[in-house]
Design an enzyme around this catalytic site. Structure first.
Site, short mmCIF file in Angstrom:
data_model
loop_
_atom_site.label_atom_id
_atom_site.label_comp_id
_atom_site.label_asym_id
_atom_site.label_seq_id
_atom_site.Cartn_x
_atom_site.Cartn_y
_atom_site.Cartn_z
N HIS A 151 -10.79 -7.33 -1.47
CA HIS A 151 -10.37 -6.50 -0.33
C HIS A 151 -10.33 -5.02 -0.71
O HIS A 151 -9.47 -4.27 -0.26
CB HIS A 151 -9.00 -6.95 0.18
CG HIS A 151 -8.84 -6.86 1.67
ND1 HIS A 151 -8.91 -7.96 2.49
CD2 HIS A 151 -8.63 -5.81 2.49
CE1 HIS A 151 -8.73 -7.57 3.75
NE2 HIS A 151 -8.55 -6.27 3.77
N ARG A 155 0.84 -1.21 0.00
CA ARG A 155 0.00 0.00 0.00
C ARG A 155 0.87 1.26 0.00
O ARG A 155 1.04 1.94 1.01
CB ARG A 155 -0.96 -0.04 1.19
CG ARG A 155 -1.86 -1.27 1.14
CD ARG A 155 -2.78 -1.38 2.33
NE ARG A 155 -3.50 -2.65 2.30
CZ ARG A 155 -4.33 -3.07 3.26
NH1 ARG A 155 -4.54 -2.32 4.32
NH2 ARG A 155 -4.93 -4.25 3.15
N GLY A 196 -16.51 -1.76 -4.88
CA GLY A 196 -16.89 -0.77 -5.88
C GLY A 196 -18.34 -0.35 -5.88
O GLY A 196 -18.75 0.44 -6.73
#
Length: 371
Positions: A261, A147, A293
């Protein structure tokens, strides 16, 4: 929210390719509305594991929500209880799981588990003793995703005090007073409360990573162990292939959640909406749910049409909690519920079970399943 916290919630892994595709894929499908159907008595109610819910979506698990909104998990679960929708509590919560289930006896618990039988048994026992009826095992955290967005925005685990972090908080005085100060004054330094049977480390502790270790050992034998111990509903989250869905069925799971995820693990992983048809085809009667989403009622119904029995919504609900606490989450649920109810009418449907592929046409993109 301060920039590091907003970046943690809004961002994903590496180039954010999966995060973008989670949204973009919904645009590859258009509705085929049907009219001159009496839909005056339509209902979006859905029954999952013997419990009837008011509509076909719920709140997905989201970690450290209590840093985004004051007692964020409680705001989410109380709003869910009031609206009669399921809420899944995250294993990365900063509020004890026992407190959540007292506020909402129908809450589900999502666990991150290491491949260590003793620790698994202890946490599963704690969840059962607390009174939860549905356990969700997340399996797509074999290792932590890359990330990079967290690095750019200054978020880290453990949360490292710094001048930059202090400045980011100081320029958000509402968050500083309503979330951080109230939390520290009334509850002390937040800890990871639910990683194992015992209380975890505080969020600023140097050894906080111990609460996230050894997950690369987790395998099918551990799912079988959980199934033998857990008498309630068992759901596996993070499934993106028919092969894994079929194996979950073999091991006794009651349902799966098709999920990548939120794009936060493997960048480039298939969007859940692309995978849901394949998973449904191999699920063997298991309940198939999906997240990823979803932003509008139209997204919910597209997922249902492609094979999902139920849909979970994450980031929008946490944003709502950050803006307005429990009232904000109730409002967000109401908006989405109204959209689902309205769009059912446009599709000529009276029940969620009537929504199917006959209501969709592909307008762009690639197939959602093999063949």
């Amino acid at each position: 929210m301060p920039r590091p916290l907003f970046g943690y919630v809004a961002g994903a892994a590496e180039t954010n390719a999966s995060l973008r595709d989670n949204r973009d894929v919904f645009g590859e499908w258009a509705f085929r509305p049907r009219f001159l159907v009496d839909v005056s008595r339509r209902s979006a109610a859905v029954t999952l594991f013997g419990t009837e819910y008011a509509t076909c979506f719920g709140i997905a698990p989201m970690g450290i929500s209590a840093m985004m909104a004051y007692r964020g998990d409680l705001a989410l679960t109380r709003a869910a209880a009031a609206a009669r929708v399921p809420m899944i509590m995250s294993g990365s919560s900063l509020i004890p799981l026992e407190e959540i289930v007292r506020a909402n006896p129908d809450a589900w618990f999502q666990a991150y588990l290491p491949g260590e039988p003793d620790r698994i048994a202890a946490l599963v026992g704690r969840v059962a003793d607390a009174g939860y009826r549905t356990l969700v095992l997340t399996v797509d955290t074999t290792t932590l995703g890359n990330r990079e967005n967290n690095i750019r925005t200054g978020f880290s685990t453990p949360l490292r005090p710094s001048l930059r972090l202090a400045w980011d908080g100081a320029i958000r005085p509402t968050w500083l007073w309503d979330v951080l100060w109230r939390t520290l004054r009334q509850h002390g330094m937040p800890h990871f409360e639910n990683s194992y049977v015992t209380r975890g480390a505080p969020i600023i502790a140097k050894d906080v990573q111990r609460d996230f270790g050894a997950r690369d050992h987790l395998n099918w034998t551990h799912l079988a162990q959980i199934r033998r111990q857990w008498r309630g509903n068992l759901v596996v989250k993070g499934i993106l292939t028919g092969e894994d869905a079929a194996r979950c069925k073999e091991e006794g799971a009651d349902g799966v959640i098709v999920s990548n995820h939120g794009g936060r693990q493997l960048d480039g992983a298939i969007a859940p909406l692309r995978a849901v048809a394949e998973v449904k085809a191999t699920a063997g009667g298991m309940t198939v749910m999906m997240d990823g989403g979803v932003r509008r009622g139209s997204d919910v119904l597209k997922a249902i049409a492609l094979g999902a029995d139920f849909v979970f919504v994450g980031r929008p609900m946490l944003y709502a909690a950050a803006v307005g606490g429990e009232v904000g989450v109730r409002h967000a649920i109401s908006i989405l519920s109204d959209e689902v109810h309205r769009n059912l009418a446009f599709l000529g449907c009276n029940r969620i079970g009537e929504v199917g592929m006959q209501h969709l046409v592909r307008v762009a993109g690639v197939p959602t399943s093999r063949g």
